[in-house]
Write a protein that holds these residues in place. Structure first.
Motif, PDB file in Angstrom:
ATOM      1  N   ILE A   1       0.841  -1.195   0.000  1.00  0.00           N
ATOM      2  CA  ILE A   1       0.000   0.000   0.000  1.00  0.00           C
ATOM      3  C   ILE A   1       0.876   1.245   0.000  1.00  0.00           C
ATOM      4  CG2 ILE A   1      -1.768   1.283   1.258  1.00  0.00           C
ATOM      5  CD1 ILE A   1      -2.720  -1.349   2.438  1.00  0.00           C
ATOM      6  N   LYS A   2       0.567   2.156  -0.902  1.00  0.00           N
ATOM      7  CA  LYS A   2       1.314   3.402  -1.004  1.00  0.00           C
ATOM      8  C   LYS A   2       1.301   4.140   0.336  1.00  0.00           C
ATOM      9  CE  LYS A   2       0.950   7.952  -3.126  1.00  0.00           C
ATOM     10  NZ  LYS A   2       0.132   8.818  -3.992  1.00  0.00           N
ATOM     11  N   GLY A   3       2.461   4.595   0.759  1.00  0.00           N
ATOM     12  CA  GLY A   3       2.568   5.374   1.991  1.00  0.00           C
ATOM     13  C   GLY A   3       2.774   4.539   3.240  1.00  0.00           C
ATOM     14  N   SER A   4       2.628   3.203   3.120  1.00  0.00           N
ATOM     15  CA  SER A   4       2.768   2.360   4.317  1.00  0.00           C
ATOM     16  C   SER A   4       4.176   2.444   4.891  1.00  0.00           C
ATOM     17  CB  SER A   4       2.436   0.908   3.982  1.00  0.00           C
ATOM     18  OG  SER A   4       1.081   0.763   3.676  1.00  0.00           O
ATOM     19  N   GLN A   5       5.160   2.436   4.016  1.00  0.00           N
ATOM     20  CA  GLN A   5       6.542   2.461   4.492  1.00  0.00           C
ATOM     21  C   GLN A   5       6.835   3.775   5.203  1.00  0.00           C
ATOM     22  OE1 GLN A   5       9.390   0.227   2.213  1.00  0.00           O
ATOM     23  NE2 GLN A   5      10.783   1.969   2.203  1.00  0.00           N
ATOM     24  N   GLU A   6       6.314   4.872   4.653  1.00  0.00           N
ATOM     25  CA  GLU A   6       6.514   6.168   5.291  1.00  0.00           C
ATOM     26  C   GLU A   6       5.804   6.218   6.646  1.00  0.00           C
ATOM     27  OE1 GLU A   6       5.677   5.683   2.216  1.00  0.00           O
ATOM     28  OE2 GLU A   6       7.376   6.486   1.092  1.00  0.00           O
ATOM     29  N   GLN A   7       4.615   5.591   6.720  1.00  0.00           N
ATOM     30  CA  GLN A   7       3.906   5.546   8.000  1.00  0.00           C
ATOM     31  C   GLN A   7       4.721   4.807   9.046  1.00  0.00           C
ATOM     32  OE1 GLN A   7       0.157   3.840   6.282  1.00  0.00           O
ATOM     33  NE2 GLN A   7      -0.849   5.405   7.509  1.00  0.00           N
ATOM     34  N   LEU A   8       5.290   3.677   8.642  1.00  0.00           N
ATOM     35  CA  LEU A   8       6.106   2.908   9.587  1.00  0.00           C
ATOM     36  C   LEU A   8       7.360   3.687   9.983  1.00  0.00           C
ATOM     37  CD1 LEU A   8       5.901  -0.747   8.197  1.00  0.00           C
ATOM     38  CD2 LEU A   8       4.654   0.257  10.105  1.00  0.00           C
TER      39      LEU A   8
END
Length: 544
Positions: free
Chosen positions: A204-211
């Protein structure tokens, strides 16, 4: 006669006693050999003897006084108790089962064994009060068993002086605090390890940034606080623990949502939709490839990348494992003073950090001019892709709502649609500051709008020599100019004649008739409208 008979009787008694004693001695030898004992004194009653010089000392003397004065005796006493217990076990086992019970002298053996068992039931200290003249004026017995030994082992302060006790308690508190810190460091490392393990499976787009953001919070609100807590009873432990539980829940939610989406992409339902779209998308593959080329060219046009491949939390003892994360391209990590100056003069510091070499200014200026053109083309293409998506809705069937809610971009990309991420159209430089302890984290961005790029070009051009400036000076391809050329050419490709009237989703671009690389100016007479296919065929468009 009477006297003679008495003598004979006494003699018989003596003979009998001798016979009985001989039998006993034979039995005793056999039993001692069986028990592997040298004699019945193998287990002494008293294990130590202490002499004191006053009756008052004698009366007050106890096990605490004994072990406090003789600390090395504690381990000795425990070993002796263990050994005595082993001896007692051997004797009890013998009494329970042996071949001598029917022997006439067995009772005497039993009495001897019971004496040894009595000796073996404790560690005993004989305390004697001996006067200066050498007279024994009193004595007492101190009995120590394993429970007393355990008491002193569990609480060593019982045998310490006040100074020793104070130092010991401080050391124990320090150890307990250190243990508590490491327990929390382990919890932090478990979270980091879990995220590192799962990050590559995120779709999901943005998941890595959220983590990444959650891990940044983890460092900021746990690691930096754990090492500063000075008491094991501090309420901060509960606050940190509760925060980590909440953060773990958020991380788990992100990862489980990704896993759920990924599971759908592996399902037969999605495979049916993908198979249906493969035929429909065949005519768009070339268009998608062209858009991909455009996106790749953006990264080559946009200044100099200043990228950190990973960040690690700097803790004094390296308790925390490093956490790798993706850093935004064109990010400059600076000091507090530089950060403050950059906020007041953003474009000046963009030039300083990302355009440090004047030798490359001419090429970089040309790239910035082209950047404006490419961004506008991609914005037009993005709208065309959205139009295609609308047209394809009838072929998509029932797509679960959680897929489109969480991964609409990924869903369409897997079907073959070109993806123009909004971040690709929002080009920006970023300045970031993190304090040495990680407590303070600040950042700001300088978005490269058409107006900002024009200002940046002016700053770079102002640093060129007069001859270089005259050579590089050209007109910026503004949005207004682009639209006026399309309108002039009636939204029709000047090369092949295709138009938005024939193909509503046709991507049109503005082309320099004489390429910029060959001296062509950005003026109306040197500009024409081309469709993306005709423009792609001109080799100088992308690789001038």
């Amino acid at each position: 006669m009477f006297l003679a008979g008495a003598i004979i009787f006494i003699g018989l008694i003596i003979v009998v006693k001798i016979i009985i004693e001989k039998k006993y001695m034979q039995l005793e030898v056999e039993v001692l050999k069986k028990l592997n004992f040298p004699n019945w004194n193998v287990v002494p009653y008293y294990d130590d003897c202490i002499t004191v010089k006053s009756r008052q000392t004698l009366e007050k003397y106890d096990d605490i006084k004994y072990f406090k004065d003789n600390k090395e005796k504690l381990a000795d006493a425990e070993n002796i108790i263990i050994w005595k217990n082993e001896m007692a076990t051997i004797l009890r086992k013998f009494l329970k089962n042996n071949e001598y019970k029917a022997h006439s002298q067995y009772d005497r053996i039993t009495k001897q064994i019971n004496v040894v068992l009595t000796n073996a039931n404790a560690y005993r200290i004989l305390v004697k009060y001996i006067s200066s003249a050498g007279n024994n004026l009193g004595e007492k017995e101190i009995v120590v068993n394993q429970s007393e030994i355990n008491k002193f082992k569990d609480d060593p302060t019982l045998l310490m002086s006040n100074g020793e006790k104070s130092r010991y308690l401080k050391e124990q508190q320090k150890k307990a605090l250190n243990k508590k810190q490491h327990e929390y460091y382990d919890k932090v490392n478990n979270i980091i390890g879990y995220v590192d393990k799962e990050r590559n499976s995120l779709v999901i787009k943005g998941s890595q940034e959220q983590l990444d953001n959650l891990i940044a919070q983890l460092f900021d609100r746990t690691v930096n606080k754990i090492k500063n807590i000075r008491s094991i009873d501090s309420e901060e432990w509960d606050l940190i623990g509760n925060f980590m539980m909440q953060l773990e829940s958020k991380i788990e939610e992100i990862i489980s949502t990704n896993q759920r989406v990924l599971k759908y992409y592996e399902s037969s339902d999605f495979m049916k939709i993908k198979k249906t779209c493969e035929g429909l998308m065949s005519s768009q593959r070339e268009f998608n490839e062209y858009i991909t080329e455009k996106l790749q060219s953006i990264s080559k046009l946009f200044g100099t990348r200043v990228v950190r491949n990973e960040t690690t939390n700097e803790d004094e003892y390296n308790y925390i494992r490093p956490y790798k994360k993706t850093i935004t391209p064109f990010t400059a990590t600076v000091s507090a003073s530089v950060f403050s100056s950059a906020e007041n003069n953003p474009l000046g510091y963009v030039v300083k950090k990302f355009y440090p070499n004047k030798k490359y200014y001419p090429e970089q200026i040309r790239n910035l001019y082209r950047l404006v053109e490419e961004l506008e083309t991609l914005r037009d293409a993005k709208q065309i892709i959205e139009n295609y998506k609308t047209e394809y809705q009838q072929y998509l069937g029932d797509v679960p709502s959680f897929i489109l809610e969480n991964d609409e971009t990924g869903f369409y990309s897997r079907l073959g649609f070109a993806n123009i991420d909004e971040s690709a159209l929002t080009v920006e430089y970023k300045f970031s500051y993190t304090s040495s302890g990680g407590m303070a984290q600040r950042s700001f961005t300088v978005p490269m709008t058409e107006e900002t790029i024009a200002e940046l070009i002016k700053v770079l051009e102002s640093k060129l020599t007069m001859s270089a400036f005259a050579k590089e000076q050209r007109t910026l391809m503004t949005k207004k100019l682009r639209e006026s050329i399309k309108k002039r050419d009636d939204y029709t490709c000047c090369e092949c004649g295709n138009s938005i009237y024939k193909e509503p989703n046709l991507l049109l671009e503005i082309d320099h008739i004489i390429p910029v690389s060959k001296g062509g100016p950005t003026v109306e007479s040197n500009l024409q409208t081309l469709c993306w296919k005709c423009n792609r065929s001109k080799s100088n468009k992308i690789t001038a």
